[in-house]
Design a protein around this motif. Structure first.
Motif, PDB file in Angstrom:
ATOM      1  N   LEU A  59      34.406  37.911  44.060  1.00  0.00           N
ATOM      2  CA  LEU A  59      35.020  38.545  45.227  1.00  0.00           C
ATOM      3  C   LEU A  59      36.521  38.300  45.163  1.00  0.00           C
ATOM      4  N   LEU A  60      37.274  39.382  44.977  1.00  0.00           N
ATOM      5  CA  LEU A  60      38.730  39.287  44.863  1.00  0.00           C
ATOM      6  C   LEU A  60      39.360  39.703  46.186  1.00  0.00           C
ATOM      7  N   SER A  61      40.114  38.774  46.781  1.00  0.00           N
ATOM      8  CA  SER A  61      40.823  39.055  48.026  1.00  0.00           C
ATOM      9  C   SER A  61      42.306  39.232  47.742  1.00  0.00           C
ATOM     10  N   VAL A  62      42.886  40.291  48.293  1.00  0.00           N
ATOM     11  CA  VAL A  62      44.311  40.569  48.141  1.00  0.00           C
ATOM     12  C   VAL A  62      44.939  40.515  49.529  1.00  0.00           C
ATOM     13  N   ILE A  63      45.911  39.625  49.713  1.00  0.00           N
ATOM     14  CA  ILE A  63      46.558  39.460  51.027  1.00  0.00           C
ATOM     15  C   ILE A  63      47.936  40.101  50.975  1.00  0.00           C
ATOM     16  N   LEU A  64      48.180  41.057  51.881  1.00  0.00           N
ATOM     17  CA  LEU A  64      49.450  41.780  51.918  1.00  0.00           C
ATOM     18  C   LEU A  64      50.097  41.642  53.287  1.00  0.00           C
ATOM     19  N   THR A  65      51.422  41.764  53.291  1.00  0.00           N
ATOM     20  CA  THR A  65      52.184  41.918  54.525  1.00  0.00           C
ATOM     21  C   THR A  65      52.944  43.232  54.425  1.00  0.00           C
ATOM     22  N   LYS A 101      38.312  40.666  33.012  1.00  0.00           N
ATOM     23  CA  LYS A 101      37.836  42.001  32.616  1.00  0.00           C
ATOM     24  C   LYS A 101      36.512  42.307  33.287  1.00  0.00           C
ATOM     25  N   PRO A 102      36.577  42.867  34.490  1.00  0.00           N
ATOM     26  CA  PRO A 102      35.328  43.237  35.169  1.00  0.00           C
ATOM     27  C   PRO A 102      34.624  44.348  34.412  1.00  0.00           C
ATOM     28  N   LEU A 103      33.297  44.347  34.503  1.00  0.00           N
ATOM     29  CA  LEU A 103      32.518  45.317  33.752  1.00  0.00           C
ATOM     30  C   LEU A 103      32.641  46.711  34.348  1.00  0.00           C
ATOM     31  N   PHE A 104      32.910  46.776  35.647  1.00  0.00           N
ATOM     32  CA  PHE A 104      33.075  48.055  36.335  1.00  0.00           C
ATOM     33  C   PHE A 104      34.414  48.082  37.062  1.00  0.00           C
ATOM     34  N   GLN A 105      34.757  49.269  37.514  1.00  0.00           N
ATOM     35  CA  GLN A 105      35.877  49.397  38.425  1.00  0.00           C
ATOM     36  C   GLN A 105      35.596  48.527  39.648  1.00  0.00           C
ATOM     37  N   PRO A 106      36.572  47.722  40.100  1.00  0.00           N
ATOM     38  CA  PRO A 106      36.342  46.904  41.298  1.00  0.00           C
ATOM     39  C   PRO A 106      35.854  47.762  42.465  1.00  0.00           C
ATOM     40  N   ILE A 107      34.842  47.261  43.167  1.00  0.00           N
ATOM     41  CA  ILE A 107      34.230  47.987  44.281  1.00  0.00           C
ATOM     42  C   ILE A 107      34.839  47.497  45.583  1.00  0.00           C
ATOM     43  N   GLN A 159      47.378  42.378  56.029  1.00  0.00           N
ATOM     44  CA  GLN A 159      46.102  42.993  55.667  1.00  0.00           C
ATOM     45  C   GLN A 159      45.470  42.191  54.539  1.00  0.00           C
ATOM     46  N   THR A 160      44.176  42.032  54.602  1.00  0.00           N
ATOM     47  CA  THR A 160      43.413  41.437  53.508  1.00  0.00           C
ATOM     48  C   THR A 160      42.419  42.472  53.003  1.00  0.00           C
ATOM     49  N   VAL A 161      42.554  42.806  51.728  1.00  0.00           N
ATOM     50  CA  VAL A 161      41.677  43.789  51.111  1.00  0.00           C
ATOM     51  C   VAL A 161      40.813  43.061  50.089  1.00  0.00           C
ATOM     52  N   GLN A 162      39.524  43.371  50.089  1.00  0.00           N
ATOM     53  CA  GLN A 162      38.607  42.664  49.196  1.00  0.00           C
ATOM     54  C   GLN A 162      37.907  43.636  48.250  1.00  0.00           C
ATOM     55  N   PHE A 163      37.715  43.154  47.023  1.00  0.00           N
ATOM     56  CA  PHE A 163      37.020  43.935  46.000  1.00  0.00           C
ATOM     57  C   PHE A 163      35.901  43.084  45.400  1.00  0.00           C
ATOM     58  N   GLU A 164      34.783  43.728  45.153  1.00  0.00           N
ATOM     59  CA  GLU A 164      33.675  43.059  44.475  1.00  0.00           C
ATOM     60  C   GLU A 164      33.777  43.345  42.978  1.00  0.00           C
ATOM     61  N   LEU A 165      33.624  42.294  42.184  1.00  0.00           N
ATOM     62  CA  LEU A 165      33.747  42.413  40.734  1.00  0.00           C
ATOM     63  C   LEU A 165      32.462  41.947  40.063  1.00  0.00           C
ATOM     64  N   LEU A 166      32.133  42.610  38.979  1.00  0.00           N
ATOM     65  CA  LEU A 166      31.022  42.161  38.148  1.00  0.00           C
ATOM     66  C   LEU A 166      31.615  41.457  36.934  1.00  0.00           C
ATOM     67  N   LEU A 167      31.444  40.138  36.868  1.00  0.00           N
ATOM     68  CA  LEU A 167      32.075  39.315  35.839  1.00  0.00           C
ATOM     69  C   LEU A 167      30.997  38.533  35.089  1.00  0.00           C
TER      70      LEU A 167
END
Length: 483
Positions: A53-59, A124-130, A145-153
């Motif tokens: 689970l990749l979290s990206v925190i932005l202002t 290198k996730p196996l798929f495009q981050p979801i 804002q916090t945006v989250q992506f699911e990764l298959l690793l």
């Protein structure tokens, strides 16, 4: 075990497309930097079953400079009634375009940041981050804002030395050659004119409506089981010039076949009696073992005697089946490696990927297909690891060479290596249908290299087989793939 080769490679291509899409899209994003632009905050939480689970925190400071630049550019190009070009008030431009521009800039910022983070950290996730959760709307963009992506690793150990797979050594016997010649004679009969029609003959005739003005010359049909019951009997014994009258609607039970035969899509309007005047009767005969037959089977001027023909045919049988043997061996290697490699995968994330890749699929269909899809995903993870661990490269020239082979297989010997337009043919082929054939050809070369690397390490158990035995193996394999 993956029982269906077609299914496996169907997802094989789709998975690769998703992976390419991620890097192709993100690398081409236009992104404006500010000198004081801070580094976005990231948090990667690696969990069980290869889930990340990749979290990206932005202002706002992360995307506002780029947003303002885009807004200014929009204002400079704005063309509204009552204002000169580039003189539209910024407040009006912002009111009309601001929300969407901010949304676009926000997405571009996240995309660029995620791409950079993944590359810098060699992730290198196996798929495009979801994307996880509900998508942010233009009205919601603003503030932190916090945006989250699911990764298959996938993380797993790969031990190719512990895998066993069957392969085959084919012995082509003289009996195999004779059986092949018998089949070839059935496939390439000699056509000769006949005096009287018999079942199995090809009849060429002129069809003319007894009432009406429809007439069709040169229509050809076989006196075989495709005709409705009793129709062929009306032509047996007839000669060129004889006329048979029949109800056209009774000739075939399927009107679609009648449409094809008459060369028109309006066969439904043809009813009633038709006169059928025979203009030619053609009969198939077993071809003689002569140069004409040799040239048709082997190629022009390659052999001149029956002995040479049989020698060359035996060689051809071996070469053709060598490709098939390689395909079966690769299947066995893939199945053995997948079975022998433990990779835990997150079921829910796999289902999301499947649904995104198959938007028309129902929940029930997704659930039913998930097992095979998981096997395909495992194979992609394994093949990518073999590709990386062995430092394999797919060069542009290799893709072009494979494309040339495919083109020649399609067009036969009509094209030669010396053809000045060969390079042009190859490039047109690879660029056709938005690069579809490039992707397929790249995937073909990729697979060949991966399998070759695997086969150097797995234990291949060679079995001696004749042509009949190998055909049984192929039949069984095809039956399994169909289920």
């Amino acid at each position: 075990m993956i029982s269906s080769n077609c299914f496996t490679f169907k997802y094989h291509f789709k998975i690769r497309r998703l992976y390419k899409f991620l890097y192709g899209f993100l690398l081409n994003v236009e992104f404006c930097h500010n000198k004081n632009h801070r580094t976005l905050e990231f948090k990667l939480d690696k969990q069980e079953n290869s889930y990340g689970l990749l979290s990206v925190i932005l202002t706002e400071a992360d995307y506002m400079p780029a947003y303002k630049s885009k807004l200014k550019q929009q204002a400079e190009n704005a063309n509204m009634k009552g204002f000169r070009k580039g003189k539209v008030p910024m407040s009006m431009v912002q009111k009309m375009y601001g929300k969407q521009l901010k949304m676009d800039t926000f997405n571009e910022t996240v995309g660029k940041a995620v791409d950079t983070y993944l590359k810098d950290n060699d992730i290198k996730p196996l798929f495009q981050p979801i994307y996880k959760g509900d998508f942010i709307t233009p009205e919601q963009v603003g503030g932190d804002q916090t945006v989250q992506f699911e990764l298959l690793l996938p993380e797993f150990d790969l031990n190719l030395e512990g895998v066993n797979a069957d392969t085959f050594n084919l012995t082509v016997t003289d009996a195999d050659v004779e059986n092949t010649i018998t089949k070839l004679k059935e496939s390439y009969p000699t056509k000769k004119d006949a005096d009287e029609a018999a079942k199995g003959d090809l009849i060429t005739a002129t069809f003319k409506a007894v009432e009406g003005d429809f007439e069709k010359e040169g229509a050809a049909f076989d006196l075989d089981e495709k005709l409705a019951e009793g129709v062929a009997d009306q032509f047996v014994g007839k000669k060129v010039g004889d006329v048979v009258t029949l109800d056209i609607t009774t000739m075939y039970e399927d009107n679609n076949r009648l449409s094809l035969f008459l060369g028109t899509e309006d066969a439904d309007k043809f009813v009633g009696q038709f006169s059928v005047e025979i203009t030619k009767i053609t009969r198939s005969h077993e071809p003689e073992m002569n140069k004409e037959f040799f040239d048709m089977v082997i190629g022009p001027d390659k052999v001149s005697t029956e002995e040479e023909f049989k020698t060359e045919l035996k060689k051809t049988i071996s070469e053709v089946n060598a490709q098939a043997i390689d395909g079966v061996t690769n299947d066995n290697v893939r199945n053995g490696v997948v079975e022998g490699t433990s990779i835990a995968l997150p079921a829910e994330l796999l289902k999301k990927v499947y649904m995104q890749n198959n938007p028309k699929a129902t929940e029930e269909e997704a659930t039913e297909s998930l097992g095979k899809f998981e096997e395909a995903v495992k194979w992609r993870a394994i093949s990518d690891k073999v590709f990386a661990d062995n430092d394999i490269k797919v060069e542009k020239e290799e893709v072009e060479a494979a494309a040339l082979v495919a083109i020649k297989a399609q067009f036969g010997n009509f094209m030669g290596d010396e053809d000045e337009r060969m390079g042009e043919f190859v490039q047109n082929y690879l660029q056709a249908e938005n690069g579809k054939y490039f992707e397929q050809t790249y995937e073909q070369v990729y697979n060949e290299k991966v399998f070759n690397a695997m086969k150097e390490k797995v234990a291949l158990n060679a079995q001696e087989v004749d042509l009949g035995q190998f055909e049984e193996i192929l039949t069984k394999r095809n039956e399994q793939a169909a289920n």
